[in-house]
Design an enzyme around this catalytic site. Structure first.
Site, PDB file in Angstrom:
ATOM      1  N   ASP A   1       0.859  -1.175   0.000  1.00  0.00           N
ATOM      2  CA  ASP A   1       0.000   0.000   0.000  1.00  0.00           C
ATOM      3  C   ASP A   1       0.911   1.246   0.000  1.00  0.00           C
ATOM      4  O   ASP A   1       1.877   1.286  -0.760  1.00  0.00           O
ATOM      5  CB  ASP A   1      -0.939  -0.056   1.207  1.00  0.00           C
ATOM      6  CG  ASP A   1      -1.996   1.043   1.234  1.00  0.00           C
ATOM      7  OD1 ASP A   1      -2.912   0.986   0.406  1.00  0.00           O
ATOM      8  OD2 ASP A   1      -1.903   1.935   2.083  1.00  0.00           O
TER       9      ASP A   1
ATOM     10  N   TYR B   1     -13.104   7.552  -1.578  1.00  0.00           N
ATOM     11  CA  TYR B   1     -12.614   7.699  -0.202  1.00  0.00           C
ATOM     12  C   TYR B   1     -11.346   8.545  -0.104  1.00  0.00           C
ATOM     13  O   TYR B   1     -11.180   9.305   0.857  1.00  0.00           O
ATOM     14  CB  TYR B   1     -12.411   6.324   0.455  1.00  0.00           C
ATOM     15  CG  TYR B   1     -11.147   5.613   0.051  1.00  0.00           C
ATOM     16  CD1 TYR B   1     -10.008   5.654   0.856  1.00  0.00           C
ATOM     17  CD2 TYR B   1     -11.083   4.881  -1.133  1.00  0.00           C
ATOM     18  CE1 TYR B   1      -8.850   4.996   0.487  1.00  0.00           C
ATOM     19  CE2 TYR B   1      -9.927   4.222  -1.506  1.00  0.00           C
ATOM     20  CZ  TYR B   1      -8.804   4.283  -0.703  1.00  0.00           C
ATOM     21  OH  TYR B   1      -7.658   3.637  -1.069  1.00  0.00           O
TER      22      TYR B   1
ATOM     23  N   TYR C   1      -2.807  10.171   2.903  1.00  0.00           N
ATOM     24  CA  TYR C   1      -3.833  10.816   2.081  1.00  0.00           C
ATOM     25  C   TYR C   1      -3.577  12.288   1.791  1.00  0.00           C
ATOM     26  O   TYR C   1      -3.796  12.757   0.674  1.00  0.00           O
ATOM     27  CB  TYR C   1      -5.211  10.602   2.728  1.00  0.00           C
ATOM     28  CG  TYR C   1      -5.509   9.136   2.845  1.00  0.00           C
ATOM     29  CD1 TYR C   1      -5.718   8.369   1.703  1.00  0.00           C
ATOM     30  CD2 TYR C   1      -5.484   8.483   4.069  1.00  0.00           C
ATOM     31  CE1 TYR C   1      -5.917   7.008   1.775  1.00  0.00           C
ATOM     32  CE2 TYR C   1      -5.694   7.120   4.160  1.00  0.00           C
ATOM     33  CZ  TYR C   1      -5.909   6.389   3.012  1.00  0.00           C
ATOM     34  OH  TYR C   1      -6.090   5.037   3.078  1.00  0.00           O
TER      35      TYR C   1
ATOM     36  N   HIS D   1      -6.757  -6.528  -1.496  1.00  0.00           N
ATOM     37  CA  HIS D   1      -5.773  -5.513  -1.107  1.00  0.00           C
ATOM     38  C   HIS D   1      -4.889  -6.004   0.041  1.00  0.00           C
ATOM     39  O   HIS D   1      -3.777  -5.516   0.208  1.00  0.00           O
ATOM     40  CB  HIS D   1      -6.508  -4.230  -0.703  1.00  0.00           C
ATOM     41  CG  HIS D   1      -5.615  -3.052  -0.483  1.00  0.00           C
ATOM     42  ND1 HIS D   1      -4.790  -2.554  -1.471  1.00  0.00           N
ATOM     43  CD2 HIS D   1      -5.401  -2.275   0.609  1.00  0.00           C
ATOM     44  CE1 HIS D   1      -4.125  -1.511  -1.004  1.00  0.00           C
ATOM     45  NE2 HIS D   1      -4.458  -1.322   0.257  1.00  0.00           N
TER      46      HIS D   1
END
Length: 312
Positions: free
Chosen positions: A104, A146, A230, A290
């Site tokens: 990730d 998201y 993010y 994932h």
């Protein structure tokens, strides 16, 4: 399962970072870098497997995550810090050269470390995220996507998460991120509304696993984890002339929702990654989500150990 894994805190660049370790370094060292909403524990299966094969496994909680210290609120979160943290961990532990494994967002500093410090890198394995020579572009995604919601600096994600306890937040994200579809909220919905307590956990993720994650996020909270990744994605550096001098293994679950991100599948199937990584192997796991390293640990362990052994 985790009794053999030792836990220490290392003074790294002004912070005390929590590091999990196991193994004797007979064949080398493997450093594991987690993603979101993960911590060292996401690598529990891989750590024990590489240790049993003769390697030393090291898995830090990224700064601001789990049992690692929080950076001050007025300090901007940067990707460069994550790369510098890895280098400082190696220097503190007197380790000259390592294999890197990133998952990730942990793939981003793993790729960057290998590019910046090829003399300290034996090889790099990444799960779920292909190498990108430019910041990821999500402008074509719907407003309810998201990442677009969580990167808003005004506290929308904090308010959404704050309606629930930490365990419920981690539970919901694990459910959403284990699906093949990209988490997108409808108008009037928040991301945490996309699953509730009646929604079952993935079959490979136990209540005890959830307890382990929740306990660590109780300590760290989500303030910094929302900053990295993010709210820092747009600050990824342009690396159009990048060239890996070390072997790269990319593992992707074909049911990983990230596969549907703009440009991800094309980057992997078109051969674009080979432009930057001449010694590249890409492996697809047909039913992989994932969280493929937790869903199919034996399969991922076999791929990882094969890569380590092929590059002594």
């Amino acid at each position: 399962m985790t009794q053999e894994i030792e836990h220490t805190h290392l003074p790294i660049r002004g912070l005390n970072l929590h590091v999990a370790q196991v193994g004797k370094d007979e064949l080398g060292t493997v450093v594991f870098l987690h993603g979101f909403p993960e911590i060292w524990y996401t690598w529990r299966h891989q750590m024990l497997a590489v240790a049993a094969a003769g390697y030393r496994a090291i898995a830090p909680d990224s700064r601001g995550y789990g049992l690692s210290d929080q950076p001050p609120e007025d300090v901007e979160a940067t990707w460069e810090d994550l790369v510098a943290d890895v280098l400082a961990i190696l220097d503190t532990l007197s380790i000259q050269k390592v294999f890197l494994v990133g998952k990730d967002y942990g793939a981003i500093p793993a790729y960057d470390f290998a590019l910046r410090h090829p003399d300290r890198t034996r090889g790099v394995t990444c799960l779920g995220i292909p190498f990108s020579p430019a910041p990821f572009d999500f402008t074509t995604m719907p407003e309810g996507f998201y990442i677009l919601r969580w990167r808003e600096p005004g506290g929308r994600a904090e308010a959404d998460f704050g309606r629930h306890d930490v365990r419920r937040v981690v539970r919901t994200i694990y459910i959403l991120f284990s699906r093949a579809e990209v988490p997108i909220a409808e108008e009037g919905q928040e991301i945490m509304d996309l699953a509730d307590l009646s929604t079952p956990l993935p079959p490979w993720f136990t209540e005890e696993d959830l307890d382990a994650y929740a306990a660590l996020f109780e300590k760290s909270g989500f303030r910094y984890p929302l900053q990295i990744p993010y709210r820092a994605l747009h600050r990824m550096k342009m690396q159009l002339d990048a060239k890996f001098q070390v072997p790269v293994l990319m593992v992707m679950g074909e049911k990983d929702y990230c596969f549907k991100f703009p440009g991800f599948e094309e980057a992997m199937r078109s051969g674009a990654m080979e432009t930057f990584a001449p010694d590249l192997k890409i492996v697809y796991i047909p039913e992989g989500s994932h969280f493929v390293q937790e869903q199919f640990p034996e399969q991922v362990n076999d791929l990882l150990l094969g890569f380590l052994k092929d590059h002594p």
